[in-house]
Design a protein around this motif. Structure first.
Motif, PDB file in Angstrom:
ATOM      1  N   ASP A 217      44.417  82.498   1.333  1.00 36.72           N
ATOM      2  CA  ASP A 217      44.738  82.293   2.745  1.00 36.72           C
ATOM      3  C   ASP A 217      45.135  80.848   3.011  1.00 36.72           C
ATOM      4  N   PHE A 218      44.410  79.907   2.409  1.00 30.62           N
ATOM      5  CA  PHE A 218      44.728  78.508   2.620  1.00 30.62           C
ATOM      6  C   PHE A 218      46.099  78.160   2.041  1.00 30.62           C
ATOM      7  N   ALA A 219      46.379  78.643   0.836  1.00 31.92           N
ATOM      8  CA  ALA A 219      47.682  78.373   0.225  1.00 31.92           C
ATOM      9  C   ALA A 219      48.807  78.903   1.119  1.00 31.92           C
ATOM     10  N   ALA A 220      48.625  80.087   1.663  1.00 32.29           N
ATOM     11  CA  ALA A 220      49.641  80.665   2.555  1.00 32.29           C
ATOM     12  C   ALA A 220      49.790  79.835   3.831  1.00 32.29           C
ATOM     13  N   ALA A 221      48.673  79.384   4.398  1.00 31.15           N
ATOM     14  CA  ALA A 221      48.719  78.590   5.631  1.00 31.15           C
ATOM     15  C   ALA A 221      49.403  77.243   5.389  1.00 31.15           C
ATOM     16  N   LEU A 222      49.072  76.581   4.289  1.00 31.38           N
ATOM     17  CA  LEU A 222      49.686  75.293   3.994  1.00 31.38           C
ATOM     18  C   LEU A 222      51.161  75.467   3.662  1.00 31.38           C
ATOM     19  N   GLN A 223      51.493  76.486   2.905  1.00 32.38           N
ATOM     20  CA  GLN A 223      52.895  76.731   2.575  1.00 32.38           C
ATOM     21  C   GLN A 223      53.696  76.966   3.849  1.00 32.38           C
ATOM     22  N   GLU A 224      53.161  77.752   4.764  1.00 32.87           N
ATOM     23  CA  GLU A 224      53.833  77.993   6.047  1.00 32.87           C
ATOM     24  C   GLU A 224      53.986  76.689   6.821  1.00 32.87           C
TER      25      GLU A 224
ATOM     26  N   TRP B 255      45.816  68.337   9.831  1.00 37.12           N
ATOM     27  CA  TRP B 255      45.814  69.297  10.944  1.00 37.12           C
ATOM     28  C   TRP B 255      45.061  70.563  10.555  1.00 37.12           C
ATOM     29  N   LEU B 256      45.292  71.023   9.337  1.00 38.46           N
ATOM     30  CA  LEU B 256      44.691  72.289   8.898  1.00 38.46           C
ATOM     31  C   LEU B 256      43.219  72.153   8.520  1.00 38.46           C
ATOM     32  N   ILE B 257      42.872  71.144   7.701  1.00 41.78           N
ATOM     33  CA  ILE B 257      41.500  71.071   7.188  1.00 41.78           C
ATOM     34  C   ILE B 257      40.849  69.694   7.345  1.00 41.78           C
ATOM     35  N   GLY B 258      41.405  68.855   8.176  1.00 43.49           N
ATOM     36  CA  GLY B 258      40.792  67.542   8.384  1.00 43.49           C
ATOM     37  C   GLY B 258      40.803  66.715   7.111  1.00 43.49           C
ATOM     38  N   ALA B 259      39.767  65.934   6.919  1.00 44.07           N
ATOM     39  CA  ALA B 259      39.671  65.033   5.760  1.00 44.07           C
ATOM     40  C   ALA B 259      38.940  65.683   4.591  1.00 44.07           C
ATOM     41  N   SER B 260      38.953  66.986   4.512  1.00 50.77           N
ATOM     42  CA  SER B 260      38.204  67.722   3.487  1.00 50.77           C
ATOM     43  C   SER B 260      38.912  67.822   2.143  1.00 50.77           C
ATOM     44  N   TRP B 261      39.941  67.055   1.933  1.00 49.08           N
ATOM     45  CA  TRP B 261      40.726  67.152   0.701  1.00 49.08           C
ATOM     46  C   TRP B 261      40.861  65.788   0.043  1.00 49.08           C
ATOM     47  N   LYS B 262      41.166  65.823  -1.266  1.00 45.63           N
ATOM     48  CA  LYS B 262      41.417  64.606  -2.036  1.00 45.63           C
ATOM     49  C   LYS B 262      42.659  64.829  -2.885  1.00 45.63           C
ATOM     50  N   LEU B 263      43.501  63.832  -2.927  1.00 42.55           N
ATOM     51  CA  LEU B 263      44.671  63.853  -3.797  1.00 42.55           C
ATOM     52  C   LEU B 263      44.261  63.321  -5.159  1.00 42.55           C
ATOM     53  N   HIS B 264      44.561  64.092  -6.219  1.00 40.46           N
ATOM     54  CA  HIS B 264      44.193  63.654  -7.570  1.00 40.46           C
ATOM     55  C   HIS B 264      45.359  63.134  -8.374  1.00 40.46           C
ATOM     56  N   ASP B 265      46.546  63.662  -8.127  1.00 38.40           N
ATOM     57  CA  ASP B 265      47.668  63.249  -8.931  1.00 38.40           C
ATOM     58  C   ASP B 265      48.964  63.669  -8.247  1.00 38.40           C
ATOM     59  N   VAL B 266      50.024  62.934  -8.537  1.00 37.11           N
ATOM     60  CA  VAL B 266      51.385  63.286  -8.099  1.00 37.11           C
ATOM     61  C   VAL B 266      52.287  63.063  -9.293  1.00 37.11           C
ATOM     62  N   ARG B 267      53.077  64.072  -9.579  1.00 33.56           N
ATOM     63  CA  ARG B 267      54.023  63.975 -10.703  1.00 33.56           C
ATOM     64  C   ARG B 267      55.370  64.539 -10.263  1.00 33.56           C
ATOM     65  N   PRO B 268      56.437  64.102 -10.885  1.00 32.08           N
ATOM     66  CA  PRO B 268      57.728  64.720 -10.585  1.00 32.08           C
ATOM     67  C   PRO B 268      57.679  66.204 -10.953  1.00 32.08           C
ATOM     68  N   ALA B 269      58.260  67.030 -10.129  1.00 37.26           N
ATOM     69  CA  ALA B 269      58.247  68.484 -10.391  1.00 37.26           C
ATOM     70  C   ALA B 269      59.421  68.866 -11.277  1.00 37.26           C
TER      71      ALA B 269
ATOM     72  N   PRO C  42      41.038  72.866  17.001  1.00 35.78           N
ATOM     73  CA  PRO C  42      40.994  74.289  16.659  1.00 35.78           C
ATOM     74  C   PRO C  42      42.347  74.997  16.759  1.00 35.78           C
ATOM     75  N   GLU C  43      43.205  74.540  17.664  1.00 37.45           N
ATOM     76  CA  GLU C  43      44.520  75.167  17.842  1.00 37.45           C
ATOM     77  C   GLU C  43      45.423  74.988  16.622  1.00 37.45           C
ATOM     78  N   LEU C  44      45.120  74.004  15.801  1.00 36.50           N
ATOM     79  CA  LEU C  44      45.935  73.704  14.620  1.00 36.50           C
ATOM     80  C   LEU C  44      45.207  74.011  13.320  1.00 36.50           C
ATOM     81  N   SER C  45      43.924  74.202  13.385  1.00 35.60           N
ATOM     82  CA  SER C  45      43.062  74.284  12.225  1.00 35.60           C
ATOM     83  C   SER C  45      43.229  75.576  11.427  1.00 35.60           C
ATOM     84  N   TYR C  46      42.997  75.440  10.136  1.00 34.42           N
ATOM     85  CA  TYR C  46      42.960  76.572   9.210  1.00 34.42           C
ATOM     86  C   TYR C  46      41.770  77.455   9.577  1.00 34.42           C
ATOM     87  N   GLY C  47      41.975  78.761   9.575  1.00 40.25           N
ATOM     88  CA  GLY C  47      40.885  79.668   9.905  1.00 40.25           C
ATOM     89  C   GLY C  47      40.766  80.820   8.929  1.00 40.25           C
TER      90      GLY C  47
END
Length: 116
Positions: free
Chosen positions: A33-40, A102-116, A22-27
């Motif tokens: 809000d999530f985009a801001a938390a992850l960006q930070e 740390w923020l959201i546990g295993a609740s995410w999936k990576l779909h793609d990675v491309r050069p920016a 909880p001390e590290l988790s997204y709330g």
């Protein structure tokens, strides 16, 4: 020379996505809000420093795990009952994975990675 990547992620239930500590988790309340938390978490060492302080031997934690990207950018939006997240960063996937877990546990999936 570092290479910037564009990571495409999906979070199926952002409203209930939380990390194990909880001390590290997204709330937050939504995609913005999530985009801001992850960006930070990618730009600042604060989340890493909190995690390191929780370790049995904080001084033995590899400092390279706390690397940041001052230019990282994150956007998120709701699409068809899930949240799509786009990250642009020169951080390796291992660091992005660490911060996401740390923020959201295993609740995410990576779909793609491309050069920016």
């Amino acid at each position: 020379m570092t290479h910037r990547n564009h990571y495409y992620l999906q979070v199926s239930d952002l409203a209930h996505a939380r990390g194990a500590q909880p001390e590290l988790s997204y709330g937050g309340a939504g995609p913005g809000d999530f985009a801001a938390a992850l960006q930070e978490a990618l730009r600042s060492p604060l989340l890493f420093q909190r995690w390191r302080a929780m370790q049995p031997e904080p001084d033995e934690v590899d400092e390279r795990l706390g690397v940041t990207d001052q230019l990282a950018s994150v956007s998120a939006k709701v699409v068809d009952l899930h949240t799509e997240v786009e990250v642009i960063s020169d951080l390796p996937m291992s660091i992005l994975r660490q911060r996401l877990n740390w923020l959201i546990g295993a609740s995410w999936k990576l779909h793609d990675v491309r050069p920016a």
